[in-house]
Design a protein around this motif. Structure first.
Motif, PDB file in Angstrom:
ATOM      1  N   UNK A  42      20.108   9.671  -1.392  1.00 29.29           N
ATOM      2  CA  UNK A  42      20.196  10.768  -2.345  1.00 29.29           C
ATOM      3  C   UNK A  42      19.896  10.250  -3.753  1.00 29.29           C
ATOM      4  N   UNK A  43      19.553  11.144  -4.670  1.00 32.37           N
ATOM      5  CA  UNK A  43      19.225  10.704  -6.034  1.00 32.37           C
ATOM      6  C   UNK A  43      20.353   9.905  -6.676  1.00 32.37           C
ATOM      7  N   UNK A  44      19.939   8.968  -7.514  1.00 36.88           N
ATOM      8  CA  UNK A  44      20.893   8.080  -8.181  1.00 36.88           C
ATOM      9  C   UNK A  44      20.458   7.914  -9.636  1.00 36.88           C
ATOM     10  N   UNK A  45      20.455   9.022 -10.408  1.00 37.78           N
ATOM     11  CA  UNK A  45      20.026   8.916 -11.804  1.00 37.78           C
ATOM     12  C   UNK A  45      21.000   8.087 -12.632  1.00 37.78           C
ATOM     13  N   UNK A  46      20.477   7.460 -13.650  1.00 37.05           N
ATOM     14  CA  UNK A  46      21.303   6.607 -14.506  1.00 37.05           C
ATOM     15  C   UNK A  46      22.395   7.424 -15.191  1.00 37.05           C
ATOM     16  N   UNK A  47      23.599   6.870 -15.182  1.00 38.86           N
ATOM     17  CA  UNK A  47      24.730   7.464 -15.896  1.00 38.86           C
ATOM     18  C   UNK A  47      25.652   6.314 -16.296  1.00 38.86           C
ATOM     19  N   UNK A  48      25.313   5.602 -17.364  1.00 35.25           N
ATOM     20  CA  UNK A  48      26.016   4.353 -17.689  1.00 35.25           C
ATOM     21  C   UNK A  48      27.448   4.534 -18.164  1.00 35.25           C
ATOM     22  N   UNK A  49      27.879   5.760 -18.410  1.00 39.12           N
ATOM     23  CA  UNK A  49      29.219   5.979 -18.954  1.00 39.12           C
ATOM     24  C   UNK A  49      30.316   5.863 -17.896  1.00 39.12           C
ATOM     25  N   UNK A  50      29.949   5.888 -16.605  1.00 36.07           N
ATOM     26  CA  UNK A  50      30.965   5.917 -15.548  1.00 36.07           C
ATOM     27  C   UNK A  50      30.587   4.943 -14.433  1.00 36.07           C
ATOM     28  N   UNK A  51      31.571   4.515 -13.624  1.00 31.88           N
ATOM     29  CA  UNK A  51      31.234   3.728 -12.437  1.00 31.88           C
ATOM     30  C   UNK A  51      30.490   4.597 -11.426  1.00 31.88           C
ATOM     31  N   UNK A  52      29.658   3.974 -10.614  1.00 36.99           N
ATOM     32  CA  UNK A  52      28.960   4.738  -9.585  1.00 36.99           C
ATOM     33  C   UNK A  52      28.447   3.809  -8.505  1.00 36.99           C
TER      34      UNK A  52
END
Length: 286
Positions: free
Chosen positions: A107-117
């Protein structure tokens, strides 16, 4: 046909005990020997998870489910320097039905540096139901990142739209032998989608799945229990927390009238999530 979904939290109960056999025994008993079982948070060699040790939980599931075929789709698949074994974490489908195709997809995994993922995946099969080919998906969407969760929900809408288009206009039959890559395959217009979506009903990801002028997905609980809210499915038995609804079974429009029953096991404490069981049957017996 009975379909059960459960985020098993690597088979860790509220009591802290990790026990694959205990969880699956309950799933089989409460779920009335379901034809399909979708599990989220199944681990292989993930020593950092509380109580999981270095166990291969996929192998343990297979041993506990004789008569089922088990298909694992790891979202996380790490083999970094210094690791003795690949560490995997993801979703699993076990089925008593004949399997026609296996087609997991990331599934998509767009960048979101503010949170763990971490990455996410859709475990997906095409099975032979009593009435014909049926696609079944089992997934677990992003927890911390609303951006990733929405992108993943939108991808699940696109997955259904594309698969239905191919089923309605299948590839031309070639003259390849039946064991070649261009062989004819079974395609299904309708599908069941289950899992932990980490999205309460007000969340944008949930709305992306079920809203629109022609919704792609229909909430099976709503179809089976009109006017009755679905009970919470997460943190129901954890002291000091607020219970949340985030686990669902969805069906496509062609199956909406086939949903006979959807129930939540509100009592079990064998995970931090509650299992859901759906019974699906055509309006006219086949």
């Amino acid at each position: 046909m009975r379909i059960l979904t459960w985020n098993v939290q690597w088979f860790r109960g509220i009591d802290g005990r990790v026990d694959v056999a205990r969880v699956l025994h309950h799933a089989l008993q409460w779920g009335e020997q379901p034809h399909l079982i979708g599990l989220q948070e199944v681990a292989q060699h993930c020593a950092g998870l509380d109580g999981a040790g270095c166990a291969d939980q996929v192998a343990q599931v297979r041993a506990c489910l004789p008569g089922y075929e088990v298909f694992y789709a790891p979202a996380v698949d790490d083999w970094r320097p210094g690791l003795a074994q690949r560490q995997r974490f993801g979703n699993l489908i076990a089925t008593r039905l004949p399997v026609l195709r296996v087609h997991p997809q990331p599934l998509p995994y767009p960048a979101d540096p503010a949170v763990p993922s971490m990455p996410r995946v859709l475990a997906a099969l095409t099975v032979l139901a009593p009435w014909g080919a049926l696609r079944v998906g089992c997934t677990h969407l992003a927890y911390y990142s609303a951006r990733q969760r929405l992108a993943q929900a939108q991808a699940l809408v696109a997955w259904q739209q594309e698969a239905a288009q191919v089923a309605n206009a299948p590839p031309a039959a070639g003259d390849e032998p039946p064991d070649q890559p261009f062989q004819s395959r079974s395609h299904a217009v309708d599908a069941v989608l289950m899992g932990d979506f980490n999205a309460p009903p007000h969340d944008a990801a949930y709305r992306a799945l079920v809203e629109g002028t022609s919704p792609v997905w229909w909430d099976a609980w709503v179809a089976a229990n009109p006017g009755r809210p679905q009970p919470p499915t997460f943190r129901v038995h954890e002291a000091g927390t607020t219970p949340v609804l985030c686990d669902y079974v969805f069906v496509t429009a062609g199956l909406r009238a086939w949903v006979r029953r959807v129930v939540v096991d509100e009592d079990t404490t064998l995970s931090d999530h509650q299992p859901i069981l759906m019974e699906l049957a055509p309006p006219n017996p086949i």
